[in-house]
Design a protein around this motif. Structure first.
Motif, PDB file in Angstrom:
ATOM      1  N   GLN A 139       0.834  -1.202   0.000  1.00  7.75           N
ATOM      2  CA  GLN A 139       0.000   0.000   0.000  1.00  7.75           C
ATOM      3  C   GLN A 139       0.865   1.247   0.000  1.00  7.75           C
ATOM      4  OE1 GLN A 139      -3.179   0.265   2.824  1.00  7.75           O
ATOM      5  NE2 GLN A 139      -4.115   1.828   1.564  1.00  7.75           N
ATOM      6  N   PRO A 147       0.147   5.198   0.721  1.00  9.72           N
ATOM      7  CA  PRO A 147      -0.776   6.275   1.062  1.00  9.72           C
ATOM      8  C   PRO A 147      -0.452   7.571   0.326  1.00  9.72           C
ATOM      9  CG  PRO A 147       0.732   5.879   2.868  1.00  9.72           C
ATOM     10  CD  PRO A 147       0.981   4.816   1.832  1.00  9.72           C
ATOM     11  N   THR A 148       0.789   7.697  -0.186  1.00 10.70           N
ATOM     12  CA  THR A 148       1.188   8.822  -1.038  1.00 10.70           C
ATOM     13  C   THR A 148       1.887   8.252  -2.260  1.00 10.70           C
ATOM     14  OG1 THR A 148       3.434   9.150  -0.151  1.00 10.70           O
ATOM     15  CG2 THR A 148       1.611  10.213   1.061  1.00 10.70           C
ATOM     16  N   ASP A 168      -2.087   4.453   6.943  1.00  8.04           N
ATOM     17  CA  ASP A 168      -2.932   5.601   7.246  1.00  8.04           C
ATOM     18  C   ASP A 168      -2.515   6.782   6.373  1.00  8.04           C
ATOM     19  OD1 ASP A 168      -4.315   7.698   8.640  1.00  8.04           O
ATOM     20  OD2 ASP A 168      -4.277   6.449  10.433  1.00  8.04           O
ATOM     21  N   HIS A 169      -3.380   7.781   6.270  1.00  8.07           N
ATOM     22  CA  HIS A 169      -3.017   9.002   5.553  1.00  8.07           C
ATOM     23  C   HIS A 169      -2.003   9.833   6.347  1.00  8.07           C
ATOM     24  CE1 HIS A 169      -6.241  10.252   8.257  1.00  8.07           C
ATOM     25  NE2 HIS A 169      -5.696  11.460   8.211  1.00  8.07           N
ATOM     26  N   ARG A 170      -1.890   9.566   7.653  1.00  2.00           N
ATOM     27  CA  ARG A 170      -0.883  10.242   8.475  1.00  2.00           C
ATOM     28  C   ARG A 170       0.476   9.610   8.186  1.00  2.00           C
ATOM     29  NH1 ARG A 170      -3.525   9.000  14.058  1.00  2.00           N
ATOM     30  NH2 ARG A 170      -3.989   7.142  12.837  1.00  2.00           N
ATOM     31  N   ALA A 230     -11.680   7.119   5.956  1.00  2.00           N
ATOM     32  CA  ALA A 230     -11.341   8.527   5.745  1.00  2.00           C
ATOM     33  C   ALA A 230     -11.217   9.283   7.061  1.00  2.00           C
ATOM     34  CB  ALA A 230     -12.387   9.183   4.853  1.00  2.00           C
TER      35      ALA A 230
END
Length: 195
Positions: A72, A74-75, A123-125, A183
């Motif tokens: 994965q 996330p960015t 996570d997006h963090r 989200a």
């Protein structure tokens, strides 16, 4: 009797993936998008990436040769992959090169416990990664089912350098967990329940 002597072969979690002549034909078990790039993981630590929607693939440099089961990003640049032996690897260049955290496996197997089917989500963090797996205490091979298995999950907030203690989510005849982050930052884990 005569014995064999010579150099031993490093275990797959300590041996880099072999570069293949045909990366497009490698066995892939997981795929994700990193910006506009496709990144896929699979058997023997092979990671491939494509910048033309899968028409051509290039092989990444990977420090392990374990089977990688999930990936994965996330960015577009930051990504993680998980595989057998509890290995978690990290890329900060969109999947072209990968590193293994210095502290070793995120999930370890022992003589009495076997961690199987590791999957991850990020996570997006920045640096927040979750890994879930099925931990088997006893296998009943005659009935082809897991007995005394538990779904567990761990979290890293520093990109895989350290991990939380494992949290058991579901005991019994369970297997095949897949984590996801909503989200709103909530963590969800789905699994097969054969109870």
């Amino acid at each position: 009797g005569a014995g064999w002597s010579g150099r031993g072969v490093a275990p797959p979690q300590g041996r880099p993936a072999v570069m293949t002549q045909r990366p497009a034909q490698s066995v892939r078990l997981g795929v994700t998008v990193a910006g506009r790039r496709l990144v896929a993981v699979g058997e023997r630590g092979i990671v491939v990436y494509s910048d033309d929607t899968g028409r051509t693939w290039r092989q990444a440099s990977v420090p392990v040769s374990v089977t990688l089961t999930a990936v994965q990003f996330p960015t577009a640049r930051q990504g993680w992959a998980v595989g057998h032996y509890g290995v978690v690897i990290h890329s900060d260049d969109g999947g072209e090169t990968w590193t293994l955290p210095a502290n070793g496996a995120a999930v370890s197997n022992t003589a009495t416990l076997f961690a199987d089917k590791p999957y991850l989500t990020a996570d997006h963090r920045p640096g927040v990664v979750y890994v879930s797996w099925t931990e088997y205490g006893v296998l009943n091979c005659d009935l082809n089912q897991a007995v005394n298995s538990t779904i567990k999950v761990i979290r890293s907030v520093d990109g895989g350098a350290t991990w939380s203690a494992a949290i058991p989510l579901a005991p019994g005849c369970v297997q095949g967990s897949i984590p996801a982050v909503g989200a709103d930052g909530a963590v969800y884990v789905a699994w097969f329940d054969c109870n």
